[in-house]
Design an enzyme around this catalytic site. Sequence first.
Site, PDB file in Angstrom:
ATOM      1  N   SER A 145       0.849  -1.188   0.000  1.00  0.00           N
ATOM      2  CA  SER A 145       0.000   0.000   0.000  1.00  0.00           C
ATOM      3  C   SER A 145       0.884   1.238   0.000  1.00  0.00           C
ATOM      4  O   SER A 145       2.007   1.207   0.539  1.00  0.00           O
ATOM      5  CB  SER A 145      -0.901   0.031   1.234  1.00  0.00           C
ATOM      6  OG  SER A 145      -1.595   1.264   1.337  1.00  0.00           O
ATOM      7  N   TYR A 158      -1.714  -0.284  10.399  1.00  0.00           N
ATOM      8  CA  TYR A 158      -1.839  -0.523   8.963  1.00  0.00           C
ATOM      9  C   TYR A 158      -0.586  -0.061   8.217  1.00  0.00           C
ATOM     10  O   TYR A 158      -0.039  -0.802   7.389  1.00  0.00           O
ATOM     11  CB  TYR A 158      -3.072   0.187   8.414  1.00  0.00           C
ATOM     12  CG  TYR A 158      -3.356  -0.156   6.971  1.00  0.00           C
ATOM     13  CD1 TYR A 158      -3.782  -1.434   6.623  1.00  0.00           C
ATOM     14  CD2 TYR A 158      -3.182   0.779   5.962  1.00  0.00           C
ATOM     15  CE1 TYR A 158      -4.031  -1.765   5.303  1.00  0.00           C
ATOM     16  CE2 TYR A 158      -3.435   0.459   4.641  1.00  0.00           C
ATOM     17  CZ  TYR A 158      -3.861  -0.808   4.312  1.00  0.00           C
ATOM     18  OH  TYR A 158      -4.096  -1.136   3.000  1.00  0.00           O
TER      19      TYR A 158
END
Length: 264
Positions: A145, A158
């Site tokens: 990501s 995250y």
Amino acid sequence: MTGRPGQAHRVFITGASSGIGAALAREYAARGAVLGLVARRGELLAELAASLPGAGQHRIYPLDVCDHAALAGAAGDFLQAHGGADIVIASAGISYGTLTERPQDLPVFEAVFATNVGATVATFAPFIAAMKSQDGPCRLVGIGSVAGIRGMRGAGAYCASKAAVHSYCESLRLELHDSNIRVVTIAPGYIATPMTRNNRFPMPFLMSAERFATQAAAAIAHGDSYRVLPWQMGLVARLLRLLPNALFDAAFSRAPTKQRKEQA
């Protein structure tokens, strides 16, 4: 990547019941691939498999990717059923806002790392020996990501987990450099999926999951070591890497935070 003459790709995808994983499943099924689809939600997984071209040839595995024994069993079943695997995509992932000062968020940190990092390793591991014995190129694909480029306020679990995916895939790429296996890292920006639906902040260059899957499949076929999608977010990611800490902190210290699990 063309695969064996006369034989469709054999593609194994985790996190396949929705979002990026489901979009990749639809993309590869449309290309004639035979699929192994993994997700916790068996009903959604069965509905997806039934909707795909060549529905009868795909295999579904309703399981939690944090159950490494079950995941290895699914990999073994897929390898035995199809005589190998050409592409393995570790797409399973979860995302919650987290605050280190909140004791109740510690289990959330652990769950995010177990799903996003530990399960990526556990997804790849059962396939490597079999892939090395195959003729032709193979791919192991980690879904990172742009959140793994720099840490963001309220998203420590995250961001750190996706940074770990990037570094892990880079290490694995070096380990497998002299083999027929290419390790590909795809770093999505903002993709329109259930995971991003509740984000409480602007999402520049938002991309549909279908368009993402088409472009990701092209990068995987080419054997790209690292690709950010959409490309505009790749430029943003490069700028973020270069931004001095003082400027980065000033720009993002008051940024909106992701929704925490207890708020979901």
